[in-house]
Write an enzyme that holds these catalytic residues in place. Structure first.
Site, short mmCIF file in Angstrom:
data_model
loop_
_atom_site.label_atom_id
_atom_site.label_comp_id
_atom_site.label_asym_id
_atom_site.label_seq_id
_atom_site.Cartn_x
_atom_site.Cartn_y
_atom_site.Cartn_z
N LYS A 14 -1.71 -10.29 8.56
CA LYS A 14 -1.84 -11.15 7.37
C LYS A 14 -1.40 -12.59 7.66
CE LYS A 14 -1.39 -7.51 3.82
NZ LYS A 14 -0.59 -7.07 2.64
N TYR A 54 -9.77 -6.66 -1.91
CA TYR A 54 -8.70 -5.97 -2.64
C TYR A 54 -9.16 -5.55 -4.04
CZ TYR A 54 -4.76 -6.66 0.62
OH TYR A 54 -3.88 -6.59 1.68
N PHE A 62 0.16 -7.96 -9.63
CA PHE A 62 0.30 -8.73 -8.39
C PHE A 62 -1.04 -9.18 -7.81
CE2 PHE A 62 0.20 -4.18 -7.38
CZ PHE A 62 -0.75 -4.10 -6.38
N ARG A 90 -0.38 3.44 9.47
CA ARG A 90 0.47 3.24 8.29
C ARG A 90 1.94 3.54 8.61
NH1 ARG A 90 -1.94 1.80 3.50
NH2 ARG A 90 -0.09 2.49 2.38
N THR A 96 5.27 -0.38 2.14
CA THR A 96 4.68 -1.63 1.61
C THR A 96 5.74 -2.72 1.44
OG1 THR A 96 3.09 -0.24 0.43
CG2 THR A 96 3.28 -2.54 -0.27
N ARG A 107 6.50 -3.92 9.33
CA ARG A 107 6.87 -4.61 8.09
C ARG A 107 8.39 -4.88 8.03
NH1 ARG A 107 2.53 -1.44 4.21
NH2 ARG A 107 1.01 -3.14 4.09
N ASN A 117 4.02 -9.14 3.64
CA ASN A 117 4.48 -7.98 4.41
C ASN A 117 3.75 -7.79 5.74
OD1 ASN A 117 2.09 -7.12 3.34
ND2 ASN A 117 2.90 -5.31 2.30
N HIS A 120 -1.79 -5.12 7.08
CA HIS A 120 -2.53 -4.20 6.20
C HIS A 120 -3.04 -3.02 7.03
CE1 HIS A 120 -5.55 -2.71 3.36
NE2 HIS A 120 -6.33 -2.57 4.41
N GLU A 131 -13.60 -0.79 4.56
CA GLU A 131 -12.89 -2.00 5.00
C GLU A 131 -13.37 -2.48 6.36
OE1 GLU A 131 -8.79 -1.03 2.50
OE2 GLU A 131 -8.72 -1.08 4.69
N1 UDP Z 1 1.67 -5.70 -3.40
C1 UDP Z 1 2.50 -6.57 -4.09
N2 UDP Z 1 3.27 -6.05 -5.12
C2 UDP Z 1 3.26 -4.74 -5.45
C3 UDP Z 1 2.41 -3.87 -4.74
C4 UDP Z 1 1.63 -4.38 -3.71
O1 UDP Z 1 2.53 -7.76 -3.81
O2 UDP Z 1 3.99 -4.34 -6.37
C5 UDP Z 1 0.84 -6.23 -2.29
C6 UDP Z 1 1.40 -5.85 -0.94
O3 UDP Z 1 1.34 -7.00 -0.10
C7 UDP Z 1 0.49 -4.75 -0.45
C8 UDP Z 1 -0.83 -5.10 -1.14
O4 UDP Z 1 -0.46 -5.68 -2.37
O5 UDP Z 1 0.40 -4.73 0.95
C9 UDP Z 1 -1.71 -3.90 -1.41
O6 UDP Z 1 -0.98 -2.94 -2.13
P1 UDP Z 1 -0.99 -1.40 -1.71
O7 UDP Z 1 -0.32 -0.65 -2.80
O8 UDP Z 1 -2.38 -1.01 -1.34
O9 UDP Z 1 -0.03 -1.35 -0.42
P2 UDP Z 1 -0.35 -1.12 1.13
O10 UDP Z 1 -1.50 -0.17 1.21
O11 UDP Z 1 -0.69 -2.49 1.71
O12 UDP Z 1 0.92 -0.57 1.70
MG MG Z 2 -3.34 -0.22 0.30
#
Ligand code: UDP
Ligand code: MG
Length: 143
Positions: A14, A54, A62, A90, A96, A107, A117, A120, A131
């Site tokens: 990112k 997204y 968010f 992951r 996250t 992360r 973070n 992705h 994706e």
């Molecule tokens: N995100 C955020 N606030 C939240 C949840 C998610 O800013 O409360 C952001 C975070 O950067 C995350 C992205 O949105 O990586 C996508 O969210 P997701 O739940 O898909 O998390 P990921 O799959 O990236 O772990």
């Molecule tokens: Mg996600």
């Protein structure tokens, strides 16, 4: 063993991590973990493209910040191949929220907040395919 689950997944370095010149360290980790890189490129996506990428998060509190952040600077996108690649990537990324991520995860090491973070990763075979297709044409992947 012929029952190993060979998968592809989509990783993104990112804008926060790319701008901090952490791409090399993250790629090193990707290779150390045993993934094969089958596609890689540097992009600067528009807000419209970020919103499309997204789309599943449309309407969440968010979302606007997420779209602004992903389109705020250059990113590196990587198509990865490996055994159980989706879950493994992951796990290597960590939770996250960097504050909740395990020690040693990307992360935890490089993220500064839940929004910033560092990386992705796709969360399922279907999203991995969608994706990957978002960023790579089939002929751009070298499996
Ligand atoms: N995100 C955020 N606030 C939240 C949840 C998610 O800013 O409360 C952001 C975070 O950067 C995350 C992205 O949105 O990586 C996508 O969210 P997701 O739940 O898909 O998390 P990921 O799959 O990236 O772990
Ligand atoms: Mg996600």
């Amino acid at each position: 063993m012929d029952n190993q689950n060979l998968q592809r997944t989509l990783a993104i370095i990112k804008p926060d991590a790319f701008a901090q010149k952490l791409s090399g360290k993250i790629i090193d980790r990707i290779e150390q973990e045993g993934f094969s890189i089958i596609g890689i490129k540097v992009l600067h996506v528009s807000p419209e493209e970020a919103a499309q990428f997204y789309a599943v998060h449309t309407g969440k509190p968010f979302f606007d910040e997420l779209v602004a952040f992903l389109s705020s600077g250059k990113i590196m996108v990587l198509a990865l191949k490996g055994i159980e690649a989706i879950a493994l990537w992951r796990k290597v990324m960590g939770a996250t929220d960097p504050a909740k991520a395990d020690e040693g995860t990307i992360r935890k090491l490089y993220g500064s907040s839940i929004g910033r973070n560092a990386c992705h990763g796709s969360d399922a075979p279907e999203t991995a395919e969608t994706e990957s297709n978002f960023f790579f044409k089939p002929e751009e992947l070298v499996p």
